[in-house]
Structure formats: C-alpha cells, structure tokens
Design an enzyme around this catalytic site. Structure first.
Site, PDB file in Angstrom:
ATOM      1  N   GLU A 171       0.799  -1.218   0.000  1.00  0.00           N
ATOM      2  CA  GLU A 171       0.000   0.000   0.000  1.00  0.00           C
ATOM      3  C   GLU A 171       0.838   1.278   0.000  1.00  0.00           C
ATOM      4  OE1 GLU A 171      -2.785  -0.348   3.221  1.00  0.00           O
ATOM      5  OE2 GLU A 171      -3.773  -2.087   2.353  1.00  0.00           O
ATOM      6  N   GLU A 356      -5.366  -8.620   0.644  1.00  0.00           N
ATOM      7  CA  GLU A 356      -6.066  -8.277   1.896  1.00  0.00           C
ATOM      8  C   GLU A 356      -7.529  -8.013   1.593  1.00  0.00           C
ATOM      9  OE1 GLU A 356      -4.578  -5.003   4.247  1.00  0.00           O
ATOM     10  OE2 GLU A 356      -2.504  -5.661   3.940  1.00  0.00           O
TER      11      GLU A 356
HETATM   12  O1  IFM Z   1      -4.472  -3.137   9.087  1.00  0.00           O
HETATM   13  C1  IFM Z   1      -4.379  -2.618   7.799  1.00  0.00           C
HETATM   14  C2  IFM Z   1      -3.183  -3.194   7.071  1.00  0.00           C
HETATM   15  O2  IFM Z   1      -2.004  -2.955   7.757  1.00  0.00           O
HETATM   16  C3  IFM Z   1      -3.051  -2.569   5.709  1.00  0.00           C
HETATM   17  N1  IFM Z   1      -4.280  -2.650   4.975  1.00  0.00           N
HETATM   18  C4  IFM Z   1      -5.498  -2.253   5.642  1.00  0.00           C
HETATM   19  C5  IFM Z   1      -5.622  -2.927   6.990  1.00  0.00           C
HETATM   20  C6  IFM Z   1      -6.911  -2.486   7.697  1.00  0.00           C
HETATM   21  O3  IFM Z   1      -6.899  -1.113   7.869  1.00  0.00           O
END
Ligand code: IFM
Length: 454
Positions: A171, A356
């Site tokens: 990210e 994710e």
């Molecule tokens: O916890 C975070 C993760 O570290 C990165 N992506 C989003 C998740 C939820 O906010």
C-alpha cells in the site's frame, strides 16, 4: 451463515491460493529485542494524540515469542498460504549490515511454515521504516530508495530458500499519502507535495529492488501490493462526477498507472499539478514500470465524493441506507467486483492476488466464543465478488483474509479488531472466531470437492 461459492467456481480449484495475512509491526511486539532499531511507528506512537488510547506496538500480539503457537493456528485454519512482512529495523543494523538475530527470527518462522506446507508470501515494507532513515528525510529523500534496494538485496539473499512470493511494498498510498500528505500515519507530515514525492520515491524503490529480487530468488514470484477503494460520485451532477474522477485519479490511478504505463495520470497536469511529484529524473518511469509477476490488491470499501469549492473532492456518506463495519467503512462487495472488472478493462494486468480483504467488527468474547456474524457475511459476499470478477475474465489467483488475528490497527490502536482469531491482549490467549471457523470449513469443503474430482 457459512462461506460458499457456486459449485462451478474456479476458486474451488486446488490451484487457487487461500491465505491469511498480517504485518510485522502490527503483531510482533519485541521492539527492543535482539538489536531491533527504532521504526517511524515506534516514534509516532509516542507523539500525544496520534494513536488512539496512546497504544503502541511494544507488545502487540507478542508474535515474536508466540510464533510457534501462531503457526499451529494458521495450520488449523486449513489455508494454503500465509502473508507476512519483514521488519526492516529488525533485520538491518544502522551501519547497513545484516542483524543476524533479527534474521534468525524470520528464518525459523519461514522454515517452520515450509515444513507445515504453507506457502509464504513476504512483503518487504509494511510501513515500518527505520527511524534513522526518516531522520535523513525518509521517503522524501531519494537516497532512501537506494537504501531500500540494499535492504532488499541483503534480506532476499538470506531468505531466498524460504519465500514463494515477494512483494516490495504494501500500500504505497498509505505509506506516502497517509504518512506524508495527510499526516495521520507515521511520520505525520501533511503536504500534497510531500505525499506525492514520497510516493514517487517508494515506487522508485520498488523498481530498483525488482532486479535484485529476481537475481536472488529466481524461483519466486515478485510483485507489489496496492490498496484500492472504489470511488463513486455523490450524485449525477457534473461537479460531483469531477470529484469522483479526482478521487479515483489521486487514490488509485496515481499508483497503478506508473507501474503499468510508466506515467503519472496525465489529467493531473492540468487539473491539479500540485499533486504530481516535483522531482522525477530521467529513467525513473522505466525503472518503476518493469514487468511484475503479480499485482497484489487490497480492498475493503468504497467511497462517495461531492464537489468542494476549494478542494478537489469532499468525502461524503452514501445517501442510501447501507451497512457499515466497526471502523465506519461501507460494506460494498458489488464495488469490489466493479473495481476488479474496471481495472481489467483499463490495463493489461499481470495475475492478481487479493492480498487483503476483511472487516473490523466490535467483537466480544462470550463463553470462549466470538460470534462475528457480520464478518462471516462480509467474507462470503467478498469472496463471491471475486468469483464474479473471475467469471467476467479477470485473472485472479488468490485471496488472503485480513487478518489472521486481531492486531495493532495503526492510528486506531487496538480498538479495531480485524482478526479471524480473537486476541485477548492481557493474556495473549487466541480464540478462533466464528468467521475463522467458517473460513476453515469453506477451505476444508473445497479440499474435499477437489479430492472427489481427482
Ligand atoms: O491493518 C491494515 C493493514 O495494515 C493494511 N491494509 C489495511 C488494513 C486495515 O486497515
């Protein structure tokens, strides 16, 4: 409620990878152990008012000590893969050489995962920059892109035998924009010119590390992980449509376009030049846009955008009655499907992994059980959204639930729980939630179906 897919789904094949994901700073703790250096998040947590309840990562889920128990937990969920990140300040000393004690931790962890036949998806940077590099400008200093390449070279040499998939960054939007443009994440700077320059240096670091990773780990796949939310306009009014376009451009296209098309969105040149990085040297875009084996995508929610007289957009709530999670993010599986299909139409993409996806719920432990019905529904609906995107032609090869267990949720501290496993932060006891059991049952059922077919 359970997690189910249509019997004909390609996601039921044994070649589709299912996993759970975590990140170093969010679970490891042991921030002063075995020579680990300070990271920007250790420093940020100490600044009053930056993190809810002044929480920090000093203990987190104590995974540094409980990793064996955690591997058993991962195994018990019946997943194919585990996605984790390496803590840069744990493995590289201030003089730039390897810290053998920090590396030992990851070698033990990764070789135990291999023994357990769990594929390893490793991210090199999930936001925990060594503080001494921040003191020298952090991601605003181009030299740190080269420091990242050195780190990638050293650590991939050490860990090459244990890793199936390398992602350079998790990210870049959050690391650069939340950290250097909005100031709500470490290191807490707040200027568009900082955010976009930091983003450029992160993308450059990604590109610089690619050849090094390919050389050291020729059998692994190499890629990067982007987060994307689907943007909508608050209404059909032209000015709201403009707001939607700007949000989509600044949050999503700004990161994917350089990787795939070697350029920042051209529209910014006229619409908002202050959101273009000021310093892009000749050759940078070629470095950034080298081919990758996979694109990781993290998806959680969608957003709605209205015209703002002095800003490019303003974030508004959906005018319809919709469901939200405990972190106030709209539940929008249809938007996930749309986003994936749009990207497929817009770009010639490498295979995608959903690295994710998950929900924060206000979970409570009652009689040793956590009944997180909303998360079960969320997972069911989002896995089915991925399935619809695959049916529409998008090449998606895997899905990782965020997260294995409750953990340090950045500026929200420990107040938001994303885990499939509940963590009691006082006793460090782990309890598999109803969603963890539903995910496990879904995966067992899939194994059963694919065994029947062979
Ligand atoms: O916890 C975070 C993760 O570290 C990165 N992506 C989003 C998740 C939820 O906010």
């Amino acid at each position: 409620m359970s997690i189910k897919l249509p019997q004909t789904s390609l996601m039921l094949a044994s070649t589709f990878t299912y996993g759970v994901a975590t990140a170093a700073f969010q679970i490891e703790g042991a921030n002063n152990t075995d020579g680990r250096l300070e990271s920007i998040w250790d420093r940020f947590c100490k600044q009053p008012g930056k993190v809810k309840n002044s929480d920090d990562g000093s203990l987190a889920c104590d995974h540094y000590n409980l990793w064996q128990e955690d591997i058993q937990l991962i195994q018990s969920l019946s997943v194919d893969a585990y996605r984790l990140s390496i803590s840069w300040p744990r493995v590289i000393k201030q003089n730039g050489t390897i810290n053998p004690l920090g590396v030992r931790f990851y070698k033990q962890l990764l070789s135990a995962l291999k023994e357990a036949k769990i594929q390893t998806f490793v991210t090199l940077y999930h936001w925990d920059l060594p503080q001494h590099l921040e003191d020298r400008g952090g991601w605003l200093n181009r030299e740190n892109s080269f420091k990242f390449r050195e780190y990638a070279d050293l650590i991939s040499t050490e860990l090459a035998d244990y890793v199936d998939s390398w992602a350079t960054f998790n990210e870049p939007f959050c690391a650069a924009i939340l950290g250097y443009e909005q100031g709500i994440h470490a290191p807490g700077l707040a200027e568009p010119k900082y955010g976009r320059q930091a983003a450029h240096h992160i993308l450059l670091a990604h590109g610089l590390a690619l050849p090094v990773l390919r050389k050291n780990a020729p059998n692994a796949q190499v890629g990067i992980v982007l987060n994307m939310n689907k943007s909508y306009a608050a209404s059909e009014k032209a000015e709201d449509l403009f707001a939607e376009l700007m949000r989509e451009t600044l949050d999503n296209q700004f990161f994917i376009e350089p990787l795939i098309k070697a350029q920042y969105p051209q529209i910014l040149k006229t619409a908002a030049p202050e959101y273009l990085p000021a310093m892009v040297l000749e050759g940078d875009m070629e470095i950034i846009s080298q081919p990758i084996d996979f694109l990781g995508l993290n998806y959680y929610t969608c957003n709605h955008n209205a015209f703002h007289p002095t800003d490019l957009f303003s974030n508004v709530k959906n005018s319809q009655e919709v469901e939200y999670t405990d972190i106030d993010w709209e539940v929008a599986p249809h938007a996930f499907e749309e986003l994936l299909i749009n990207l497929h139409k817009q770009y010639d993409l490498p295979p995608i992994y959903i690295t994710e996806n998950g929900a924060a719920c206000a979970d409570t432990l009652v009689n040793d059980e956590v009944d997180d019905e909303q998360r079960v529904r969320y997972l069911h609906d989002h896995i089915n959204a991925v399935n619809n995107a695959i049916d529409a032609g998008v090449d998606i090869r895997g899905y990782f639930a965020w997260s294995l267990m409750d953990n340090f949720e950045w500026a929200e501290g420990y107040s938001k729980r994303f885990g499939l496993v509940y963590v009691d932060y006082t006793t460090q006891k782990r309890t598999i939630k109803r969603s963890g059991k539903a995910y496990r049952d879904f995966l067992l059922n899939r194994k059963h179906l694919s065994e029947q077919k062979t």
